[in-house]
Write an enzyme that holds these catalytic residues in place. Structure first.
Site, PDB file in Angstrom:
ATOM      1  CG  HIS A 162      -1.942   1.010   1.231  1.00 22.14           C
ATOM      2  ND1 HIS A 162      -3.001   1.179   0.593  1.00 22.14           N
ATOM      3  CD2 HIS A 162      -1.770   2.315   1.715  1.00 22.14           C
ATOM      4  CE1 HIS A 162      -3.582   2.281   0.821  1.00 22.14           C
ATOM      5  NE2 HIS A 162      -3.048   3.247   1.551  1.00 22.14           N
ATOM      6  CB  CYS A 163       1.976   3.396  -2.538  1.00 25.95           C
ATOM      7  SG  CYS A 163       2.994   4.904  -2.993  1.00 25.95           S
ATOM      8  CB  VAL A 164       1.067   6.756   2.263  1.00 25.03           C
ATOM      9  CG1 VAL A 164       0.868   5.729   3.508  1.00 25.03           C
ATOM     10  CG2 VAL A 164       2.525   6.948   2.220  1.00 25.03           C
ATOM     11  CD1 TRP A 165       5.341   8.019  -0.817  1.00 26.99           C
ATOM     12  CD2 TRP A 165       4.909  10.083  -1.284  1.00 26.99           C
ATOM     13  NE1 TRP A 165       6.140   8.647  -0.196  1.00 26.99           N
ATOM     14  CE2 TRP A 165       6.150   9.842  -0.364  1.00 26.99           C
ATOM     15  CE3 TRP A 165       4.693  11.337  -1.854  1.00 26.99           C
ATOM     16  CZ2 TRP A 165       6.747  11.189  -0.087  1.00 26.99           C
ATOM     17  CZ3 TRP A 165       5.329  12.269  -1.184  1.00 26.99           C
ATOM     18  CH2 TRP A 165       6.460  12.185  -0.305  1.00 26.99           C
ATOM     19  CG  ASN A 168      -4.910   2.693  -5.373  1.00 27.14           C
ATOM     20  OD1 ASN A 168      -5.650   1.714  -4.709  1.00 27.14           O
ATOM     21  ND2 ASN A 168      -5.131   2.739  -6.704  1.00 27.14           N
TER      22      ASN A 168
END
Length: 313
Positions: A162-165, A168
């Site tokens: 999971h990529c906070v940037w 998504n």
């Protein structure tokens, strides 16, 4: 003790969504600062007001490259943000048992499967292990390489992380876009560092340049430092992700691969790249797939995966 037992740690994970929206704002701010520093402050005036034929040509080339990389970076970024990484269909286990695989789709896949570039026989993987996997939180079956994301609170097909940037998950259907975003962002930051460095040096060497507005100098300094930091960070990310792509491994599967004598999803470098980027090499550097790849490459669909029949656990 009773209170501690009732605490749900996954609620804290859900708070990462709010952090993700802050990251979106930070990305927009960095892009805006870089655009102002490169186009408005450093090279735009040279193109508009001249400074020698060579300088004008250099400015035009730099600004064209800057806008091209910026457009590709934003395109890939938006594709990662807004593309669903892949969700498990409702009652997936039951539907798979009752209906089986579609005959036409099976024929198309078999034409692609065959053998890899070192003549290892390949097959379709239906389960990762000998027992069916089930997600108690989603109340649904779990295809191979599928994992439950505590932030999104759902199972994601071929989940990488999971990529906070991008607010998504990165999974089967947007992994290519994520990798391209890293590549184009790294290229853009390198270009920004290179073209801002002369202005950065000149400011400290030439006292006359210090008469410029404090806001311009602040933006130049912030843009240069942020691009330098991001370039070093992205270099580390690319150094981690590219070996994983070449071995057909997700970030979650690193430990499992280390404990196996031969990784069953490792089909050889060419096919490993095709599992992510598709078979049409002209589209490898664009965040899109051709219709044939979407239909034939099961890894992009995220439900089934080609495996080596000679793999040893």
């Amino acid at each position: 003790m009773e209170c501690l037992r009732r605490v749900n740690p996954f609620r804290a994970c859900a708070g990462l969504r709010f952090l993700g929206y802050l990251m979106l704002a930070l990305v927009a701010a960095i892009v805006a600062a870089s655009y102002y520093a490169v186009v408005v402050y450093a090279w735009g005036p040279i193109l508009l007001h001249g400074g020698g034929r060579g300088s004008v040509a250099a400015a035009a080339t730099i600004l064209a490259a800057f806008h091209l990389l910026l457009a590709m970076m934003l395109w890939c970024y938006l594709m990662v943000v807004f593309t669903d990484p892949g969700s498990v269909p409702q009652n997936w286990r039951r539907a798979a048992e009752e209906d089986g695989m579609d005959v036409n789709n099976s024929t198309a896949i078999s034409n692609y499967v065959a053998t890899d570039n070192v003549n290892r026989p390949l097959s379709l993987s239906e389960e990762q292990g000998h027992t069916p996997r089930y997600c108690s939180r989603c109340q649904n079956g779990k295809p191979p390489r599928c994992h439950h994301c505590s932030v999104c609170d759902r199972c994601v097909l071929k989940m990488d992380h999971h990529c906070v940037w991008v607010v998504n998950c990165v999974g089967a259907r947007n992994y290519k876009y994520f990798l391209l975003f890293l590549v184009y962002t790294f290229s853009e930051t390198l270009l920004d560092i290179s073209v801002l460095l002369p202005s950065f040096i000149t400011y400290f060497q030439d006292e006359s340049r210090r008469s410029n507005s404090a806001s311009d100098i602040a933006i130049l300094f912030i843009a240069f430092v942020l691009n330098l930091v991001f370039a070093l960070s992205l270099l580390c990310f690319l150094g981690i992700n590219m070996p994983l792509v070449l071995s057909n491994t997700t970030s979650i599967e690193v430990y499992a691969r280390k404990n196996s004598r031969s990784w069953k999803y490792d089909l050889g470098r060419r096919k490993n790249l095709e599992q992510v980027f598709g078979t049409k090499k002209l589209l490898w550097f664009l965040p899109m797939y051709c219709t044939e790849d979407l239909h034939n490459i099961t890894a992009i669909q995220g439900i089934e995966f080609l495996t080596r029949s000679d793999a040893v656990l």
